[in-house]
Scaffold this motif. Structure first.
Motif, PDB file in Angstrom:
ATOM      1  N   MET A   1       0.855  -1.275  -0.091  1.00 31.06           N
ATOM      2  CA  MET A   1      -0.073   0.126   0.118  1.00 31.06           C
ATOM      3  C   MET A   1       0.625   1.181  -0.027  1.00 31.06           C
ATOM      4  O   MET A   1       0.405   2.353  -0.501  1.00 31.06           O
ATOM      5  CB  MET A   1      -0.927   0.004   1.248  1.00 31.06           C
ATOM      6  CG  MET A   1      -1.852  -1.053   0.921  1.00 31.06           C
ATOM      7  SD  MET A   1      -3.153  -0.991  -0.287  1.00 31.06           S
ATOM      8  CE  MET A   1      -4.019   0.650   0.157  1.00 31.06           C
ATOM      9  N   ALA A   2       2.052   1.352   0.604  1.00 30.09           N
ATOM     10  CA  ALA A   2       2.936   2.356   0.750  1.00 30.09           C
ATOM     11  C   ALA A   2       3.338   2.532  -0.918  1.00 30.09           C
ATOM     12  O   ALA A   2       3.692   3.772  -1.095  1.00 30.09           O
ATOM     13  CB  ALA A   2       4.064   2.370   1.899  1.00 30.09           C
ATOM     14  N   ILE A   3       3.893   1.789  -1.514  1.00 25.87           N
ATOM     15  CA  ILE A   3       4.657   1.647  -2.706  1.00 25.87           C
ATOM     16  C   ILE A   3       3.410   2.383  -3.736  1.00 25.87           C
ATOM     17  O   ILE A   3       3.488   3.212  -4.457  1.00 25.87           O
ATOM     18  CB  ILE A   3       4.901   0.272  -3.100  1.00 25.87           C
ATOM     19  CG1 ILE A   3       5.994  -0.318  -2.510  1.00 25.87           C
ATOM     20  CG2 ILE A   3       5.071   0.495  -5.021  1.00 25.87           C
ATOM     21  CD1 ILE A   3       6.263  -1.740  -3.046  1.00 25.87           C
ATOM     22  N   LYS A   4       2.045   1.929  -3.440  1.00 30.77           N
ATOM     23  CA  LYS A   4       0.910   2.491  -4.489  1.00 30.77           C
ATOM     24  C   LYS A   4       0.555   3.878  -3.998  1.00 30.77           C
ATOM     25  O   LYS A   4       0.645   4.488  -4.854  1.00 30.77           O
ATOM     26  CB  LYS A   4      -0.309   1.494  -4.130  1.00 30.77           C
ATOM     27  CG  LYS A   4      -1.434   1.917  -5.108  1.00 30.77           C
ATOM     28  CD  LYS A   4      -2.558   1.135  -4.982  1.00 30.77           C
ATOM     29  CE  LYS A   4      -3.857   1.500  -5.750  1.00 30.77           C
ATOM     30  NZ  LYS A   4      -3.999   3.043  -5.468  1.00 30.77           N
ATOM     31  N   ASN A   5       0.618   4.365  -2.834  1.00 29.80           N
ATOM     32  CA  ASN A   5      -0.014   5.803  -2.479  1.00 29.80           C
ATOM     33  C   ASN A   5       1.159   6.264  -2.556  1.00 29.80           C
ATOM     34  O   ASN A   5       0.968   7.854  -3.131  1.00 29.80           O
ATOM     35  CB  ASN A   5      -0.424   5.415  -0.992  1.00 29.80           C
ATOM     36  CG  ASN A   5      -1.761   4.991  -1.042  1.00 29.80           C
ATOM     37  OD1 ASN A   5      -2.750   5.565  -1.029  1.00 29.80           O
ATOM     38  ND2 ASN A   5      -1.847   3.467  -0.640  1.00 29.80           N
ATOM     39  N   LEU A   6       2.419   6.211  -1.882  1.00 31.17           N
ATOM     40  CA  LEU A   6       3.460   7.244  -1.926  1.00 31.17           C
ATOM     41  C   LEU A   6       4.052   7.398  -3.474  1.00 31.17           C
ATOM     42  O   LEU A   6       4.379   8.564  -3.720  1.00 31.17           O
ATOM     43  CB  LEU A   6       4.646   7.023  -1.068  1.00 31.17           C
ATOM     44  CG  LEU A   6       4.014   6.727   0.370  1.00 31.17           C
ATOM     45  CD1 LEU A   6       5.373   6.441   1.328  1.00 31.17           C
ATOM     46  CD2 LEU A   6       3.553   8.043   0.935  1.00 31.17           C
ATOM     47  N   SER A   7       4.210   6.339  -4.130  1.00 34.65           N
ATOM     48  CA  SER A   7       4.485   6.482  -5.933  1.00 34.65           C
ATOM     49  C   SER A   7       3.633   7.563  -6.440  1.00 34.65           C
ATOM     50  O   SER A   7       3.979   8.541  -7.270  1.00 34.65           O
ATOM     51  CB  SER A   7       4.596   5.390  -6.500  1.00 34.65           C
ATOM     52  OG  SER A   7       3.245   4.735  -6.598  1.00 34.65           O
ATOM     53  N   GLU A   8       2.177   7.445  -6.035  1.00 37.97           N
ATOM     54  CA  GLU A   8       1.480   8.462  -6.742  1.00 37.97           C
ATOM     55  C   GLU A   8       1.363   9.847  -5.989  1.00 37.97           C
ATOM     56  O   GLU A   8       1.173  10.769  -6.926  1.00 37.97           O
ATOM     57  CB  GLU A   8      -0.120   7.936  -6.507  1.00 37.97           C
ATOM     58  CG  GLU A   8      -0.517   6.659  -7.168  1.00 37.97           C
ATOM     59  CD  GLU A   8      -1.965   6.106  -6.883  1.00 37.97           C
ATOM     60  OE1 GLU A   8      -2.535   6.908  -6.068  1.00 37.97           O
ATOM     61  OE2 GLU A   8      -2.238   5.185  -7.490  1.00 37.97           O
ATOM     62  N   GLU A   9       1.741   9.965  -4.885  1.00 39.23           N
ATOM     63  CA  GLU A   9       1.759  11.153  -4.266  1.00 39.23           C
ATOM     64  C   GLU A   9       3.078  12.078  -4.736  1.00 39.23           C
ATOM     65  O   GLU A   9       3.088  13.196  -4.867  1.00 39.23           O
ATOM     66  CB  GLU A   9       2.139  10.899  -2.716  1.00 39.23           C
ATOM     67  CG  GLU A   9       1.849  12.086  -1.888  1.00 39.23           C
ATOM     68  CD  GLU A   9       0.391  12.753  -1.600  1.00 39.23           C
ATOM     69  OE1 GLU A   9       0.230  13.941  -1.876  1.00 39.23           O
ATOM     70  OE2 GLU A   9      -0.506  12.144  -1.452  1.00 39.23           O
ATOM     71  N   ILE A  10       4.179  11.094  -4.890  1.00 35.50           N
ATOM     72  CA  ILE A  10       5.467  11.773  -5.492  1.00 35.50           C
ATOM     73  C   ILE A  10       5.376  11.884  -7.024  1.00 35.50           C
ATOM     74  O   ILE A  10       5.869  13.094  -7.411  1.00 35.50           O
ATOM     75  CB  ILE A  10       6.452  10.767  -5.227  1.00 35.50           C
ATOM     76  CG1 ILE A  10       6.722  10.861  -3.640  1.00 35.50           C
ATOM     77  CG2 ILE A  10       7.849  11.272  -5.943  1.00 35.50           C
ATOM     78  CD1 ILE A  10       7.989   9.726  -3.432  1.00 35.50           C
ATOM     79  N   GLY A  11       4.439  11.481  -7.608  1.00 35.07           N
ATOM     80  CA  GLY A  11       4.310  11.636  -8.950  1.00 35.07           C
ATOM     81  C   GLY A  11       5.500  10.602  -9.765  1.00 35.07           C
ATOM     82  O   GLY A  11       5.854  11.084 -10.845  1.00 35.07           O
ATOM     83  N   ILE A  12       5.806   9.538  -9.594  1.00 39.05           N
ATOM     84  CA  ILE A  12       6.604   8.656 -10.353  1.00 39.05           C
ATOM     85  C   ILE A  12       5.887   7.215 -10.427  1.00 39.05           C
ATOM     86  O   ILE A  12       4.783   6.839  -9.679  1.00 39.05           O
ATOM     87  CB  ILE A  12       7.879   8.678  -9.437  1.00 39.05           C
ATOM     88  CG1 ILE A  12       8.049   7.974  -8.068  1.00 39.05           C
ATOM     89  CG2 ILE A  12       8.660  10.006  -9.569  1.00 39.05           C
ATOM     90  CD1 ILE A  12       9.241   7.735  -7.321  1.00 39.05           C
ATOM     91  N   SER A  13       6.491   6.440 -11.145  1.00 39.32           N
ATOM     92  CA  SER A  13       5.917   5.006 -11.117  1.00 39.32           C
ATOM     93  C   SER A  13       6.459   4.287  -9.990  1.00 39.32           C
ATOM     94  O   SER A  13       7.231   4.562  -9.152  1.00 39.32           O
ATOM     95  CB  SER A  13       6.781   4.413 -12.265  1.00 39.32           C
ATOM     96  OG  SER A  13       8.080   4.107 -12.469  1.00 39.32           O
TER      97      SER A  13
END
Length: 302
Positions: A254-266
């Protein structure tokens, strides 16, 4: 005395249309999965974090309650108990006292536990069903990114209500910012704090929670104890343990999914950032993380 009988009150909500119920429930479940994950790795991380905190402070609590725990007949409540590690530790050591843990998600032991320990599934933000003045010691830990400021006001009033006059209240957490961190760790951490802000969480509140506690009725002097550690190899063995906990969290699904979106990277770029760039950065930096405990004695009603 706090919110007397507030456990009888219930939040009134408009009944949503049928087609909205499932999506709202799903949204809440996703948030819980993210911030209160119940997978095996997350539970292991919570167990390890408990022992880390106990090592940092050289104790499971800082309130002067041990003599009463040893004597017996002491009643203890743990709010947001998670897998129950803190309570399992104490209930085995203080066999003549009684312990209760409450949490919104039942990841605590259902059957294999000491006889002096029980767990209850409950959302504390809806109130506690316990009587006024029931507990000698009430404990809250690691809820800084869970409660909004308004929820903290309510939860604190409930904690004070159910604690006996002369009993102790203790809140333990860590500062949700770091000193001396590198740009990569700052970017990832800022993404987490931003996601919390979207839920109306004030990530800075926990570090100055003593100011909010002091505004509550029937409260004595609030005591504050702090200890720092350095994350990573430059912090020695304890720093490496905390680094493992950081990686375990930031590399959860869940961290990978949410934080990658928040940062704006894949997601792949995000995992690369954590697994390679961050681990190298920790070798070159000394990011300090401050852990804090507040404890206070409930006073007699005026």
């Amino acid at each position: 005395m706090g919110n007397k009988n507030s456990h009888l009150k219930h939040k009134q909500q408009k009944i949503p249309e049928f087609d909205k119920i499932e999506s709202e429930q799903e949204g809440q479940e996703k948030l819980l999965d993210y911030y209160l994950s119940t997978d095996a790795r997350s539970i292991d991380r919570l167990h390890m974090y408990h022992f880390l905190i106990a090592y940092i402070f050289q104790s499971n609590f800082s309130s002067p309650i041990e003599d009463k725990l040893i004597k017996g007949g002491c009643k203890v409540l743990d709010i947001g108990c998670g897998p129950g590690t803190w309570l399992l530790d104490l209930s085995n050591k203080y066999e003549n006292s009684h312990f209760i843990g409450v949490d919104i998600k039942p990841i605590f032991p259902q059957e294999i536990k000491p006889k002096n320990l029980e767990f209850i599934e409950v959302d504390v933000t809806n109130g506690l069903s316990f009587r006024d003045d029931e507990f000698d010691f009430t404990h809250v830990e690691n809820m800084g990114i869970i409660f909004t400021p308004e929820q903290w006001d309510f939860v604190l009033s409930e904690i004070i209500r159910v604690t006996k006059p002369g009993g102790y209240i203790e809140v333990s957490d860590r500062r949700n910012s770091y000193v001396g961190e590198g740009p990569i760790f700052r970017k990832i951490s800022d993404a987490l704090w931003a996601s919390c802000s979207e839920r109306n969480i004030d990530t800075n509140l926990i570090y100055d929670l003593d100011l909010k506690i002091e505004l509550q009725p029937n409260i004595g002097k609030v005591h504050r104890i702090e200890n720092d550690l350095i994350i990573g190899p430059n912090g020695g063995k304890i720093g490496l343990i905390f680094q493992d906990l950081v990686f375990s969290y930031y590399l959860s699904e869940m961290a990978i999914k949410n934080l990658s979106e928040e940062i704006g990277i894949s997601e792949e770029e995000y995992k690369n950032m954590v697994e390679k760039d961050l681990i190298e950065e920790f070798k070159q930096t000394n990011p300090e993380c401050a852990h804090v405990r507040f404890w206070v004695q409930k006073q007699l009603s005026e």
